[in-house]
Design an enzyme around this catalytic site. Structure first.
Site, mmCIF file in Angstrom:
data_model
loop_
_atom_site.group_PDB
_atom_site.id
_atom_site.type_symbol
_atom_site.label_atom_id
_atom_site.label_comp_id
_atom_site.label_asym_id
_atom_site.label_seq_id
_atom_site.Cartn_x
_atom_site.Cartn_y
_atom_site.Cartn_z
ATOM 1 N N GLU A 438 0.505 -1.162 -0.222
ATOM 2 C CA GLU A 438 0.042 0.155 -0.302
ATOM 3 C C GLU A 438 1.037 1.344 -0.047
ATOM 4 O O GLU A 438 0.680 2.472 1.119
ATOM 5 C CB GLU A 438 -0.993 -0.122 1.305
HETATM 6 C C1 LIG Z 1 2.305 -9.582 -0.055
HETATM 7 C C2 LIG Z 1 2.331 -8.272 -1.222
HETATM 8 C C3 LIG Z 1 0.844 -8.054 -0.933
HETATM 9 C C4 LIG Z 1 0.867 -6.894 -2.228
HETATM 10 N N1 LIG Z 1 -0.408 -6.575 -2.439
HETATM 11 C C5 LIG Z 1 -0.721 -5.976 -3.673
HETATM 12 C C6 LIG Z 1 -2.201 -5.541 -4.377
HETATM 13 O O1 LIG Z 1 -2.794 -6.412 -4.109
HETATM 14 N N2 LIG Z 1 -2.333 -5.034 -5.384
HETATM 15 C C7 LIG Z 1 -0.766 -4.496 -5.927
HETATM 16 O O2 LIG Z 1 -1.067 -3.768 -7.116
HETATM 17 N N3 LIG Z 1 -0.010 -4.787 -5.257
HETATM 18 C C8 LIG Z 1 0.728 -5.490 -4.488
HETATM 19 N N4 LIG Z 1 2.232 -5.238 -4.205
HETATM 20 C C9 LIG Z 1 3.207 -4.960 -4.488
HETATM 21 C C10 LIG Z 1 2.893 -3.355 -3.480
HETATM 22 O O3 LIG Z 1 1.829 -2.191 -3.342
HETATM 23 C C11 LIG Z 1 4.185 -2.699 -3.589
HETATM 24 O O4 LIG Z 1 5.765 -4.086 -3.024
HETATM 25 C C12 LIG Z 1 5.277 -1.711 -3.314
HETATM 26 O O5 LIG Z 1 3.742 -0.388 -3.323
HETATM 27 C C13 LIG Z 1 6.384 -1.553 -3.457
HETATM 28 O O6 LIG Z 1 6.681 -1.385 -4.490
HETATM 29 P P1 LIG Z 1 8.276 -2.523 -5.155
HETATM 30 O O7 LIG Z 1 7.644 -3.400 -4.904
HETATM 31 O O8 LIG Z 1 8.158 -2.569 -7.104
HETATM 32 O O9 LIG Z 1 9.251 -1.713 -4.429
HETATM 33 P P2 LIG Z 1 9.797 -0.378 -5.670
HETATM 34 O O10 LIG Z 1 9.495 0.587 -5.814
HETATM 35 O O11 LIG Z 1 10.785 -0.674 -6.394
HETATM 36 O O12 LIG Z 1 10.516 0.650 -4.258
HETATM 37 C C14 LIG Z 1 12.158 -0.476 -3.521
HETATM 38 C C15 LIG Z 1 12.387 0.742 -2.205
HETATM 39 O O13 LIG Z 1 12.470 2.072 -3.316
HETATM 40 C C16 LIG Z 1 12.401 3.031 -2.226
HETATM 41 N N5 LIG Z 1 11.761 3.659 -3.550
HETATM 42 C C17 LIG Z 1 11.100 4.049 -4.605
HETATM 43 N N6 LIG Z 1 10.376 5.686 -5.148
HETATM 44 C C18 LIG Z 1 10.968 5.862 -4.615
HETATM 45 C C19 LIG Z 1 11.179 6.977 -4.224
HETATM 46 N N7 LIG Z 1 11.105 7.918 -6.075
HETATM 47 N N8 LIG Z 1 11.538 8.315 -3.210
HETATM 48 C C20 LIG Z 1 11.767 7.614 -2.286
HETATM 49 N N9 LIG Z 1 11.997 5.870 -2.132
HETATM 50 C C21 LIG Z 1 11.400 5.398 -3.133
HETATM 51 C C22 LIG Z 1 10.702 2.223 -1.613
HETATM 52 O O14 LIG Z 1 10.209 3.328 -0.564
HETATM 53 C C23 LIG Z 1 11.143 1.129 -1.745
HETATM 54 O O15 LIG Z 1 12.463 1.206 0.056
HETATM 55 C C24 LIG Z 1 1.984 -6.427 -2.480
HETATM 56 C C25 LIG Z 1 3.197 -6.468 -2.649
HETATM 57 C C26 LIG Z 1 3.191 -7.980 -1.418
HETATM 58 C C27 LIG Z 1 4.901 -8.276 -0.849
#
Ligand SMILES: Cc1cc2nc3c(=O)[nH]c(=O)nc-3n(C[C@H](O)[C@H](O)[C@H](O)COP(=O)(O)OP(=O)(O)OC[C@H]3O[C@@H](n4cnc5c(N)ncnc54)[C@H](O)[C@@H]3O)c2cc1C
Length: 593
Positions: A438
């Site tokens: 989220e």
């Molecule tokens: C168990 C689980 C359930 C989930 N359920 C859903 C779901 O139902 N629907 C759905 O759509 N998604 C879902 N997700 C996805 C989840 O919302 C994302 O994993 C999350 O938003 C982070 O995206 P990412 O994993 O691509 O991390 P990334 O975007 O790659 O981020 C990696 C790190 O970099 C940081 N970062 C990225 N961009 C910036 C920035 N601009 N400035 C500063 N820091 C930054 C982040 O805070 C993080 O620490 C789920 C994930 C998990 C693990």
């Protein structure tokens, strides 16, 4: 270990921290009465303790399984879901037009608090369904609403949110899923989504996906994203289930925790036909619609943290009472239960206080949400600003605290905490994702600083500061010596919040965005400490005024103020002066210019 719903603490949060009676009097609580609220929360406690909690360990050990393109939930979950829906838990806050009960979001907090403590992996699917109902209700056409909402509200079907793609996580503007229009007004979707919670399962015979995708002529980035309703099964003209749509689950993730909750890769249009869907809301405004769902979900994720932390605390407390090791300094004789050692006492009281703090912020946010739907336009807008301001804090502060509480629960168990058999490690593993999904907690902090502080030209945060000042005055006016230095510490924390806010707004006005971003996470923590410390102390003071004084509540508020809220002073220094040292270290260590 059995779970006991913390009814007294929940009632405190509902009635002394938030103002359930005030909501009822203001007409924003539907048909709810005070007695009915107790009955509903009591029934949630029974269902959580007797039905959901016993399935929490099986859910963890067995997990959701993927085979031949379908997902099976852990043993007992199907029956539990059937009873869950039959008992009306899926419809609590849904609109009455579609079979919902129209009850307030604040009451839902209490119910979700209990269900999350009982079994977070089970409840996370229906939490998303509630969010989808609100998004479809707000943005869908009347045809879409009439066709799909009643059966999601009743729990006959569940709903999901599909945002994330392999290359588009935080940066949703990078998403590639396509939606091609068809002459009949429908669309065909092609693309891959990952990490979709309850994207597939065997609890219901249909699943309604809300999917973000791009129209062929959409602008680049986040301004070119639209939202679509895409069911797993299409419907025949008479509303019965028809053909299977071109949407399949490609597999599920093997996760650190929340094993019972299937986290799915979803393939849209992989058979070549394209998944049939209908647009919800306006073209290219899909993120706005999805944010309605996400903002609600963010507060409930905060509450997932509170719930799991509560469960971990109860586990640790029971263990600390039973486990005998050592003797108090200078005493001979039998070994004593570890709860008698001050270091363990500190862990336990810390846990209890942090749970109360997280709960307070979440419930306060929910109250603001309810109140934003009644009164004059100006009143509604002031309450909406409060919701916007508190949402990132409710999500990130509460889930950060949950990580601290669940890790402390492992620590209280010593080596036994590291062994899966005791069960306490599950809470630690389960809670880890709350700070990630989220929108990660780092992104919540950025949202708070970049978008929420400037709301109403700084008016939203100024008004919230005034509210906190009134609450602190209430604590001071109680003249209760049991509060110790609480009021002074809260005043100092408010001063720290006010000054750091001014500093950050100054940086934003001056275009020094990176300096502001560098302080975002410590600022959110400072905000959370000042707000939650004030909310729980003022709640305890109000309880005293009403003649129902609870010395334990005052003692906890004092403990939190004197042991945690005081940290706002050092956080203030980090927010105002920390950027220079961070950037200097970056140059030397990360070799970033
Ligand atoms: C168990 C689980 C359930 C989930 N359920 C859903 C779901 O139902 N629907 C759905 O759509 N998604 C879902 N997700 C996805 C989840 O919302 C994302 O994993 C999350 O938003 C982070 O995206 P990412 O994993 O691509 O991390 P990334 O975007 O790659 O981020 C990696 C790190 O970099 C940081 N970062 C990225 N961009 C910036 C920035 N601009 N400035 C500063 N820091 C930054 C982040 O805070 C993080 O620490 C789920 C994930 C998990 C693990």
């Amino acid at each position: 270990m059995g779970f006991r719903a913390p009814l007294d603490d929940i009632s405190f949060a509902l009635r002394r921290v938030a103002d359930l009676e005030g909501e009822i009097a203001a007409g924003v609580a539907g048909e709810l009465t005070d007695d009915l609220a107790d009955a509903i929360v009591g029934e949630a406690a029974r269902f959580g303790e007797e039905v959901l909690a016993p399935l929490n360990v099986t859910g963890d050990k067995t997990g959701a399984k993927f085979s031949d393109g379908t997902v099976t939930t852990p043993p007992g979950w199907k029956e539990a879901y059937r009873d869950f829906a039959a008992a009306g838990w899926t419809s609590l806050v849904a609109p009455t037009e579609y079979g919902g009960q129209g009850l307030p979001f604040l009451l839902n907090m209490a119910v979700q608090d209990i269900f999350n403590a009982s079994n977070p992996a089970f409840i996370t699917g229906s939490m998303l369904s509630i969010g989808a109902v609100h998004a479809i209700d707000e943005y869908g056409t009347s045809e879409l609403k009439e066709l799909w909402l009643p059966r999601i509200v009743s729990g006959e079907w569940t709903a999901t949110m599909n945002l994330t793609e392999p290359h588009a996580g935080t940066d949703l503007g990078a998403m590639r899923t396509k939606a091609e229009p068809r002459p009949d007004g429908s669309y065909r979707l092609f693309g891959q989504k990952i990490f979709i919670t309850y994207g597939d399962h065997d609890l219901t015979d249909n699943i309604v996906h809300l999917v973000l995708a791009r129209l062929p002529d959409a602008p680049q980035g986040s301004q070119g994203i639209s939202m679509f309703l895409v069911p797993k099964r299409l419907l025949n003209d008479d509303g019965s289930l028809g053909a299977t749509n071109d949407v399949v689950c490609g597999g599920i993730e093997h996760k650190l925790g929340l094993h019972g909750s299937p986290t799915c890769t979803m393939l849209y249009g992989s058979k070549g036909e394209g998944a049939v869907g209908w647009m919800v809301g306006e073209p290219n405004r899909g993120l706005q619609a999805m944010f309605l769902m996400m903002n609600r979900a963010r507060v409930t994720v905060g509450l997932q943290g509170v719930g799991v932390a509560e469960r971990a605390y109860q586990h640790a407390l029971d263990y600390a009472r039973e486990r005998k090791q050592g003797r108090p300094i200078g005493k001979k004789g039998d070994m004593v239960p570890i709860i008698e050692h001050p270091d363990i006492e500190r862990h336990l009281i810390d846990m209890k206080a942090k749970i109360a703090a997280g709960r307070a912020v979440c419930y306060a946010c929910a109250e603001a949400e309810d109140r934003s739907r009644a009164g004059t336009d100006e009143e509604k807008s002031v309450w909406s600003e409060r919701v916007a301001l508190l949402t990132p804090v409710a999500k990130a502060f509460s889930t950060d605290l949950a990580l601290e509480v669940t890790q402390a629960a492992v620590q209280v168990h010593g080596g036994a905490g590291y062994i899966e058999e005791t069960g306490v490690a599950q809470y630690y593993r389960d809670a880890r994702v709350f700070a990630i999904y989220e929108g990660t907690n780092g992104i919540q902090a950025i949202d708070l600083v970049m978008r929420k502080l400037p709301l109403a030209q700084g008016g939203a945060i100024t008004r919230f500061g005034q509210f906190l000042r009134e609450q602190i005055d209430l604590v001071a006016a109680s003249n209760d010596p049991a509060f110790g230095h609480t009021a002074e510490i809260l005043k100092a924390a408010l001063e720290d919040l006010t000054e750091t806010t001014k500093h950050l707004l100054g940086l934003l006005i001056g275009g020094k965005y990176n300096d502001a971003l560098a302080g975002a996470t410590p600022y959110l923590r400072l905000f959370g400490l000042a707000a939650s410390g004030t909310l729980i102390a003022a709640g305890a003071a109000r309880e005293g005024r009403s003649g129902a004084s609870n010395p334990a509540r005052v003692a906890l508020a004092r403990y939190f103020a004197e042991n945690h809220v005081g940290q706002t002073a050092s956080l203030r220094t980090i927010v105002t002066d920390g950027a220079a040292s961070l950037f200097a270290a970056n140059e030397r260590i990360l070799a970033k210019g």
